[in-house]
Design an enzyme around this catalytic site. Structure first.
Site, PDB file in Angstrom:
ATOM      1  N   ASP A 144      30.812  53.855  54.194  1.00  0.00           N
ATOM      2  CA  ASP A 144      29.963  54.338  55.172  1.00  0.00           C
ATOM      3  C   ASP A 144      28.694  54.557  54.629  1.00  0.00           C
ATOM      4  OD1 ASP A 144      30.423  56.972  57.597  1.00  0.00           O
ATOM      5  OD2 ASP A 144      29.000  55.319  57.394  1.00  0.00           O
ATOM      6  N   CYS A 178      60.540  59.774  52.081  1.00  0.00           N
ATOM      7  CA  CYS A 178      61.707  60.398  52.781  1.00  0.00           C
ATOM      8  C   CYS A 178      63.045  59.696  52.262  1.00  0.00           C
ATOM      9  CB  CYS A 178      61.506  59.458  54.164  1.00  0.00           C
ATOM     10  SG  CYS A 178      60.102  60.447  55.184  1.00  0.00           S
ATOM     11  N   CYS A 183      59.954  55.574  53.827  1.00  0.00           N
ATOM     12  CA  CYS A 183      59.068  55.539  52.534  1.00  0.00           C
ATOM     13  C   CYS A 183      59.486  56.414  51.302  1.00  0.00           C
ATOM     14  CB  CYS A 183      57.634  56.303  53.277  1.00  0.00           C
ATOM     15  SG  CYS A 183      57.707  58.020  52.925  1.00  0.00           S
ATOM     16  N   GLY A 206      26.349  56.995  54.974  1.00  0.00           N
ATOM     17  CA  GLY A 206      25.791  58.625  54.767  1.00  0.00           C
ATOM     18  C   GLY A 206      25.035  59.207  55.808  1.00  0.00           C
ATOM     19  N   CYS A 222      61.949  57.213  58.762  1.00  0.00           N
ATOM     20  CA  CYS A 222      61.001  56.871  57.918  1.00  0.00           C
ATOM     21  C   CYS A 222      61.703  56.280  56.569  1.00  0.00           C
ATOM     22  CB  CYS A 222      60.051  57.768  57.511  1.00  0.00           C
ATOM     23  SG  CYS A 222      58.811  57.233  56.200  1.00  0.00           S
ATOM     24  N   ASP A 239      22.574  55.070  60.237  1.00  0.00           N
ATOM     25  CA  ASP A 239      22.243  55.251  61.695  1.00  0.00           C
ATOM     26  C   ASP A 239      21.957  56.711  61.791  1.00  0.00           C
ATOM     27  OD1 ASP A 239      24.724  55.971  60.811  1.00  0.00           O
ATOM     28  OD2 ASP A 239      25.818  55.938  62.544  1.00  0.00           O
ATOM     29  N   GLN A 286      25.523  52.925  68.978  1.00  0.00           N
ATOM     30  CA  GLN A 286      25.559  54.407  69.316  1.00  0.00           C
ATOM     31  C   GLN A 286      25.350  54.314  70.785  1.00  0.00           C
ATOM     32  OE1 GLN A 286      26.334  56.659  67.680  1.00  0.00           O
ATOM     33  NE2 GLN A 286      25.866  56.422  65.537  1.00  0.00           N
ATOM     34  N   ASP A 336      39.206  54.293  60.754  1.00  0.00           N
ATOM     35  CA  ASP A 336      39.561  55.183  59.516  1.00  0.00           C
ATOM     36  C   ASP A 336      39.549  56.526  59.866  1.00  0.00           C
ATOM     37  OD1 ASP A 336      36.552  55.689  59.733  1.00  0.00           O
ATOM     38  OD2 ASP A 336      37.288  57.156  58.327  1.00  0.00           O
ATOM     39  N   PHE A 365      26.347  59.775  58.723  1.00  0.00           N
ATOM     40  CA  PHE A 365      27.081  61.056  59.411  1.00  0.00           C
ATOM     41  C   PHE A 365      27.424  62.002  58.530  1.00  0.00           C
ATOM     42  CE2 PHE A 365      30.198  62.183  62.551  1.00  0.00           C
ATOM     43  CZ  PHE A 365      31.293  62.849  61.765  1.00  0.00           C
ATOM     44  N   HIS A 370      53.728  60.277  52.413  1.00  0.00           N
ATOM     45  CA  HIS A 370      54.401  60.039  53.788  1.00  0.00           C
ATOM     46  C   HIS A 370      53.386  59.885  55.050  1.00  0.00           C
ATOM     47  CE1 HIS A 370      57.019  60.339  57.074  1.00  0.00           C
ATOM     48  NE2 HIS A 370      56.242  61.134  57.380  1.00  0.00           N
ATOM     49  N   GLY A 404      29.680  57.604  67.038  1.00  0.00           N
ATOM     50  CA  GLY A 404      29.295  58.805  68.005  1.00  0.00           C
ATOM     51  C   GLY A 404      30.462  59.098  68.679  1.00  0.00           C
TER      52      GLY A 404
HETATM   53  C1  K75 Z   1      27.074  59.978  65.641  1.00  0.00           C
HETATM   54  C2  K75 Z   1      27.700  58.906  64.942  1.00  0.00           C
HETATM   55  C3  K75 Z   1      28.234  58.092  64.053  1.00  0.00           C
HETATM   56  C4  K75 Z   1      29.045  57.225  63.024  1.00  0.00           C
HETATM   57  N1  K75 Z   1      27.837  56.857  62.251  1.00  0.00           N
HETATM   58  C5  K75 Z   1      28.441  56.728  60.682  1.00  0.00           C
HETATM   59  N2  K75 Z   1      27.795  56.286  59.851  1.00  0.00           N
HETATM   60  N3  K75 Z   1      29.743  57.189  60.334  1.00  0.00           N
HETATM   61  C6  K75 Z   1      30.557  57.888  61.281  1.00  0.00           C
HETATM   62  C7  K75 Z   1      31.648  58.466  60.550  1.00  0.00           C
HETATM   63  C8  K75 Z   1      32.515  59.124  61.569  1.00  0.00           C
HETATM   64  N4  K75 Z   1      33.437  59.855  61.471  1.00  0.00           N
HETATM   65  C9  K75 Z   1      33.913  60.440  62.607  1.00  0.00           C
HETATM   66  N5  K75 Z   1      34.997  61.322  63.051  1.00  0.00           N
HETATM   67  C10 K75 Z   1      35.739  61.908  61.981  1.00  0.00           C
HETATM   68  N6  K75 Z   1      32.769  60.089  63.546  1.00  0.00           N
HETATM   69  C11 K75 Z   1      32.121  59.261  63.179  1.00  0.00           C
HETATM   70  C12 K75 Z   1      30.917  58.799  63.641  1.00  0.00           C
HETATM   71  C13 K75 Z   1      30.262  57.875  62.551  1.00  0.00           C
END
Ligand code: K75
Length: 371
Positions: free
Chosen positions: A93, A310, A307, A95, A305, A147, A190, A267, A97, A336, A217
Site C-alpha cells: 500500500d 485443528c 488445518c 501510505g 477445519c 491517494d 475514490q 486484504d 491510508f 487457523h 474509501g
Molecule cells: C479513503 C481511502 C482509501 C484507501 N487508500 C489506501 N491507499 N489504502 C487503503 C487501505 C484501507 N484499509 C481499509 N480498511 C481497513 N480501508 C482502506 C482504504 C484505503
C-alpha cells in the site's frame, strides 16, 4: 507488462469472476485474499507456513517500512522479497491510508501530506513521488498510487475536491514510477458513497491506463449495505480485463459479497488481529476461546477445519496458552484464522467454477450465523 489479468470465467449465477493474476514473482488465482504483513512479516507466521496454507500473495506497508527499518535498508538487502524471504508476489500500500488512520495534525497540500510520526511525533512529509520512490526501493510486484484519504463521512464538496486531487496525484505517481516493466502500479478509485464521484474518479484513472484498479474509501466504518451499494455502481465502471482490488476487506460475509460484485482481490488485518485475543473464525461462526466453557473442551477449534491447528490441538489447550499469554497460542490462532479465510476463497473460486456462488452464499451464511 509486469501485471496481467487472465479472466477464466464469470459465474452464471452472480457477477463473480474467476481469474489469474500474473506477476514477476509468480501468479495467483482470484478471487484472492492477501494476508497482511505490515512490518515485513505476517505476524507470527513463517513464509513456509503461509505457503502451506495456500497464501498466493501478501501485503506490505510503505508507511511502516519507510519509518522502520527504512526503505534504504530494504533496498540494500536486495528488496522486500529477499529481506523477508518471501519469493511469491507482494503488494504494498502507498501510505496514504496509514497517514490518515495513524497520524494526527496532518496537513494536506497539493504537494503532499505533512504529518507527525505516529510514535515519536517527529515531522514527516509524504508525496506521490516519495511514495513511488519507497515502493520502487521495496521492489513489490504491485504498488499502490498515493491517494488522498478523506475521513468518513465526508461532504460531497470535500469528497469532490479530494477525488480531483487523488486523480492529479495518480498522474504524478505514473510519472515518478521508475520501473513499470518490473512493478505494476494500481490506481485507487475514490468518491465515497457518491455515485457521480466514483464515476469521475474511475474515468480519470482509466484514462491513465493502470494495469489494475483498487477501490478505496470503503471499509472505513460505513455500514455494509453502503459498501455493497458503492461496489454495485463502481466495479462495473472498471475494465473487465484488469484486476479489481477492494482495500481493507474483510470479514467472511464481505469477502463473499465483494466477490459476487466482481471484486478479485482483498486484504484485511482481521484474521491475525482478532487471533491475538483468541477470537476465531469457525464454520459455525465466531468463537472466543478464552471463554470458561472451553476449559475442558478437548475437541478442535473448528470440527470442519483440517488445518494444522485443528488437527493437532484442542480448544482447552489453546484457551490455556492464550490465557497464559504464551506466544505459541497466538501462532495457533493466527494460523487457523488465515487458513479459514484462504480456504473460504478456495470455496468461493470452486463455487464460481460450478456457477453456484449465490447458493454457496446462502449455505455459508446459514451455517456461519449471518442474518
Ligand atoms: C479513503 C481511502 C482509501 C484507501 N487508500 C489506501 N491507499 N489504502 C487503503 C487501505 C484501507 N484499509 C481499509 N480498511 C481497513 N480501508 C482502506 C482504504 C484505503
Amino acid at each position: 507488462a509486469a501485471i496481467t489479468y487472465e479472466h477464466i470465467k464469470t459465474c452464471k449465477q452472480t457477477g463473480a469472476r474467476l481469474g489469474i493474476v500474473h506477476t514477476p514473482h509468480g501468479s495467483f488465482e482470484t478471487p484472492a485474499f492477501m494476508p497482511v504483513g505490515t512490518q515485513a512479516t505476517v505476524k507470527t507466521m513463517s513464509p513456509e507456513e503461509l505457503k502451506e496454507m495456500g497464501a498466493g500473495i501478501i501485503l506490505g506497508n510503505t508507511y511502516h517500512l519507510w519509518l522502520r527499518p527504512g526503505n534504504d535498508v530494504i533496498k540494500e538487502a536486495g528488496g522486500l522479497h529477499k529481506f523477508m524471504n518471501w519469493d511469491r508476489p507482494i503488494l504494498t500500500d502507498s501510505g496514504g491510508f496509514q497517514v490518515f488512520s495513524l497520524s494526527e495534525f496532518r496537513k494536506i497540500e497539493e504537494e503532499g501530506v505533512h504529518f507527525r510520526h505516529h510514535l515519536n511525533g517527529s515531522k514527516l512529509f509524504l508525496s506521490p513521488e516519495k511514495a513511488m520512490e519507497i515502493q520502487n526501493d521495496l521492489g513489490s510486484d504491485i504498488m499502490m498510487a498515493f491517494d488522498e484519504c478523506p475521513p468518513y463521512p465526508a461532504t460531497y464538496e470535500y469528497m469532490k475536491a479530494s477525488v480531483e486531487r487523488t486523480s492529479r496525484w495518480a498522474e504524478r505517481c505514473l510519472k515518478a514510477h521508475a520501473r513499470p516493466e518490473d512493478q505494476g502500479l494500481f490506481g485507487i478509485v475514490q468518491g465515497g458513497e457518491f455515485e457521480e464521484l466514483r464515476k469521475q474518479s474511475a474515468k480519470d484513472l482509466i484514462s491513465l491506463d493502470f494495469p489494475g484498479y483498487a477501490i478505496g474509501g470503503l471499509s472505513v466504518g460505513e455500514p455494509k449495505d453502503v459498501m455493497n451499494r458503492a461496489l454495485e455502481f463502481t466495479t462495473p465502471l472498471l475494465p473487465a480485463n484488469k484486476p479489481r482490488y477492494l482495500m481493507g476487506v474483510g470479514s467472511p460475509d464481505s469477502l463473499i459479497d465483494g466477490a459476487i460484485r466482481g471484486v478479485d482481490m482483498f486484504d484485511c488485518v482481521l484474521p491475525t488481529r482478532i487471533a491475538r485475543n483468541g477470537t476465531l473464525m469457525t464454520s459455525e461462526g465466531r468463537l472466543v476461546v478464552k471463554n470458561a466453557k472451553y476449559e475442558r473442551d478437548f475437541g478442535p477449534l473448528d470440527p470442519n477445519c483440517d488445518c494444522y491447528t485443528c488437527k493437532n490441538y484442542s480448544r482447552a489447550y489453546i484457551r490455556h496458552l492464550i490465557r497464559a499469554n504464551e506466544t505459541f497460542g497466538i501462532r495457533l490462532t493466527s494460523y487457523h484464522n488465515l487458513y479459514f479465510l484462504l480456504r473460504l476463497m478456495e470455496q468461493i473460486r470452486e463455487a464460481i467454477r460450478n456457477d453456484r456462488l449465490g447458493d454457496f452464499r446462502e449455505e455459508f451464511f446459514e451455517q456461519y450465523g449471518f442474518n
